[in-house]
Design a protein around this motif. Structure first.
Motif, short mmCIF file in Angstrom:
data_model
loop_
_atom_site.label_atom_id
_atom_site.label_comp_id
_atom_site.label_asym_id
_atom_site.label_seq_id
_atom_site.Cartn_x
_atom_site.Cartn_y
_atom_site.Cartn_z
N HIS A 108 5.85 72.97 24.81
CA HIS A 108 5.18 72.88 26.12
C HIS A 108 4.27 71.64 26.22
N GLN A 109 4.11 70.93 25.13
CA GLN A 109 3.11 69.85 25.13
C GLN A 109 3.55 68.65 25.98
N SER A 122 -1.84 70.76 27.00
CA SER A 122 -2.34 69.56 26.33
C SER A 122 -2.15 69.76 24.83
N ARG A 123 -2.28 68.69 24.08
CA ARG A 123 -2.17 68.85 22.63
C ARG A 123 -3.34 69.68 22.10
N GLY A 124 -4.46 69.57 22.80
CA GLY A 124 -5.61 70.38 22.40
C GLY A 124 -5.23 71.86 22.38
N THR A 149 2.87 62.47 22.36
CA THR A 149 3.63 63.11 21.29
C THR A 149 4.29 64.39 21.77
N GLY A 150 4.29 64.60 23.09
CA GLY A 150 4.98 65.74 23.67
C GLY A 150 6.03 65.23 24.64
N ARG A 151 6.21 65.93 25.76
CA ARG A 151 7.21 65.51 26.74
C ARG A 151 6.60 64.56 27.76
N THR A 152 7.44 63.65 28.29
CA THR A 152 7.03 62.85 29.44
C THR A 152 7.59 63.56 30.66
N THR A 159 10.32 78.41 30.64
CA THR A 159 9.12 77.62 30.94
C THR A 159 9.04 76.35 30.09
N ALA A 160 9.83 76.34 28.98
CA ALA A 160 9.78 75.15 28.12
C ALA A 160 10.59 74.00 28.70
N LYS A 161 11.35 74.27 29.78
CA LYS A 161 12.19 73.22 30.36
C LYS A 161 11.36 72.28 31.21
N LEU A 162 10.40 71.69 30.57
CA LEU A 162 9.41 70.89 31.29
C LEU A 162 10.00 69.69 32.01
N THR A 163 10.88 68.97 31.30
CA THR A 163 11.29 67.68 31.85
C THR A 163 12.08 67.82 33.15
#
Ligand SMILES: Cc1cc2nc3c(=O)[nH]c(=O)nc-3n(C[C@H](O)[C@H](O)[C@H](O)COP(=O)(O)OP(=O)(O)OC[C@H]3O[C@@H](n4cnc5c(N)ncnc54)[C@H](O)[C@@H]3O)c2cc1C
Length: 397
Positions: free
Chosen positions: A322-323, A309-311, A327-330, A270-274
């Motif tokens: 996961h962000q 979200s960063r929140g 400051t996280g992933r685009t 699930t961390a493979k966001l990009t």
């Protein structure tokens, strides 16, 4: 580099220490000490009535050899035998820059067991030449070896522009390359262009994403920039022709103080966001980490990845990998669902390139609705279970 104090002139009055916004000046018994926190802002120079402080001269105007640099280069990142998509995106952007400058577009491929197929792949995205360094020592990525190789290649071939992906690899070793070449580097650019006088215009968000700053590097070469994945559009053209140059580098380039013993692939898919086509992201509206199961369940049904979200990350409900955001992933998936996320500008810059954005928020004035393709004003705890129920029903029908 830091401010220097002339001990003959200094009276240790302490005015400079009070004026320094970095807290970099401290008073010792008989002298003033400037720490490495000095940002060379020069405020202390203006406040010293004895003329005891000076700032070292920074920059000496353009290097004399600027004209000897030519060509645009892209560092071609690859993993497990496959070129990373960001390299395709950068080659397509680099093609436009090279055409505007009337110069050659090159790709740099470092590794072990590289093949012509990989080089051909880079050529089909616009490279006219692929510089290949194939050595067993480059089988695993290490900052030291990879940066030494690029520095050596740049010194030999002298490209005027060098681009790389703002991936974990690029972020890790490209600053070393810039330092090794004593040139500037603009990280996380969102736009690249060529100015009339030929400089690379490097645009990126600044001051928390509130303004876009365009940065140039007029005095040094190469002009270096990193770009996040999915910011530029890849354009592939079959039938493009290019050449491959296999380059031998001195053994010094392959020496390193760190050896990679083993690479363990990340288990958490699930961390493979990009790379995900569908992302379901949750925010502070979820109230606690346990409730993220709602997001995970929906993501699984849609064969997607979980974002946050960063929140939500700051609350400890999701891991930082996961962000989404500044400051996280685009990310730019086909479908992005923002659930219980307000839509702060720092979140939006990381996801507004998504094709379809669905926002679920109980506050109709939440800024996320400004970028949403479809907005659902609802309590997420009512909407998401109902949505999942309907999806299941439709799939059974
Ligand atoms: C330098 C800097 C960098 C940053 N980088 C990032 C970044 O990369 N990514 C990022 O996301 N943020 C980033 N931020 C933080 C950003 O400014 C916001 O603080 C953050 O995005 C807020 O997260 P949130 O939307 O989850 O929380 P909140 O702003 O608290 O929003 C929660 C939302 O949930 C809604 N809600 C509450 N309950 C429900 C419910 N039951 N049903 C439906 N909706 C509900 C609320 O109406 C609200 O809109 C950065 C900030 C700074 C200063």
């Amino acid at each position: 580099m830091k401010a220097t104090v002339d001990k003959q002139k200094c009276t240790v009055c302490g005015v400079c220490s009070g004026a320094c916004p970095m807290g970099a000046i401290s008073l010792r018994e008989n002298e003033v000490e400037v720490s490495d926190d000095c940002s060379l802002c020069g405020i202390c120079v203006d406040t010293c009535e004895f003329g005891a402080i000076s700032i070292p001269e920074v920059g000496h105007g353009p290097s004399e050899d600027l004209g000897s640099y030519s060509g645009v280069w892209v560092y071609a990142e690859w993993r497990e035998g496959k070129v990373h998509a960001v390299s395709h995106e950068l080659l397509s952007a680099g093609r436009i820059l090279a055409d505007k400058r009337g110069v050659e577009l090159g790709a740099v491929l470092l590794g072990s067991g590289l093949n012509e197929q990989m080089a051909q792949d880079l050529i089909s995205y616009g490279a006219e030449v692929v510089y290949m360094v194939d050595r067993p020592e480059l089988a695993h990525f290490t900052d030291e070896r990879y940066s030494k190789c690029i520095v050596e290649l740049v010194k030999r071939k002298r490209p005027e522009i060098l681009l790389a992906g703002a991936t974990s690899m690029g972020r890790s070793f490209i600053p070393r390359v810039a330092a090794g070449l004593q040139t500037g580097l603009t990280a996380d650019c969102t736009e690249l262009d060529i100015a009339e006088e030929g400089h690379l215009l490097q645009t990126r968000p600044a001051f928390g994403g509130n303004i876009m700053a365009t940065i140039i590097c007029p005095n040094r070469r190469p002009q270096m920039a990193t770009v996040r994945p999915k910011v530029m559009k890849p354009v592939r053209l079959e039938g493009r022709k290019g050449r491959v140059e296999k380059v031998e580098l001195p053994s010094e380039c392959f020496k390193a103080r760190v050896e990679v013993l083993e690479v363990i692939a990340e288990q958490d898919q699930t961390a493979k966001l990009t790379e995900a086509d569908v992302i379901v992201s949750g925010g502070r509206g979820l109230r606690n980490g346990e409730n993220f199961k709602l997001i995970e369940g929906l993501a699984e049904m849609l064969n997607g990845a979980v974002g946050a979200s960063r929140g939500a990350v700051e609350e400890g409900w999701m891991a930082p990998s996961h962000q989404v955001g500044q400051t996280g992933r685009t990310v730019a998936p086909t479908l992005y669902m923002a659930v219980g996320i307000s839509g702060a500008v720092q979140h939006l810059v990381g996801m507004q390139g998504s094709q379809v954005i669905v926002a679920v928020n109980k506050d109709p004035s939440a800024p996320i609705f400004d970028v949403a393709t479809y907005g659902v004003v609802a309590d997420l705890f009512e909407f998401i279970p109902e949505f999942v129920k309907r999806l299941k029903r439709e799939r059974q029908e």
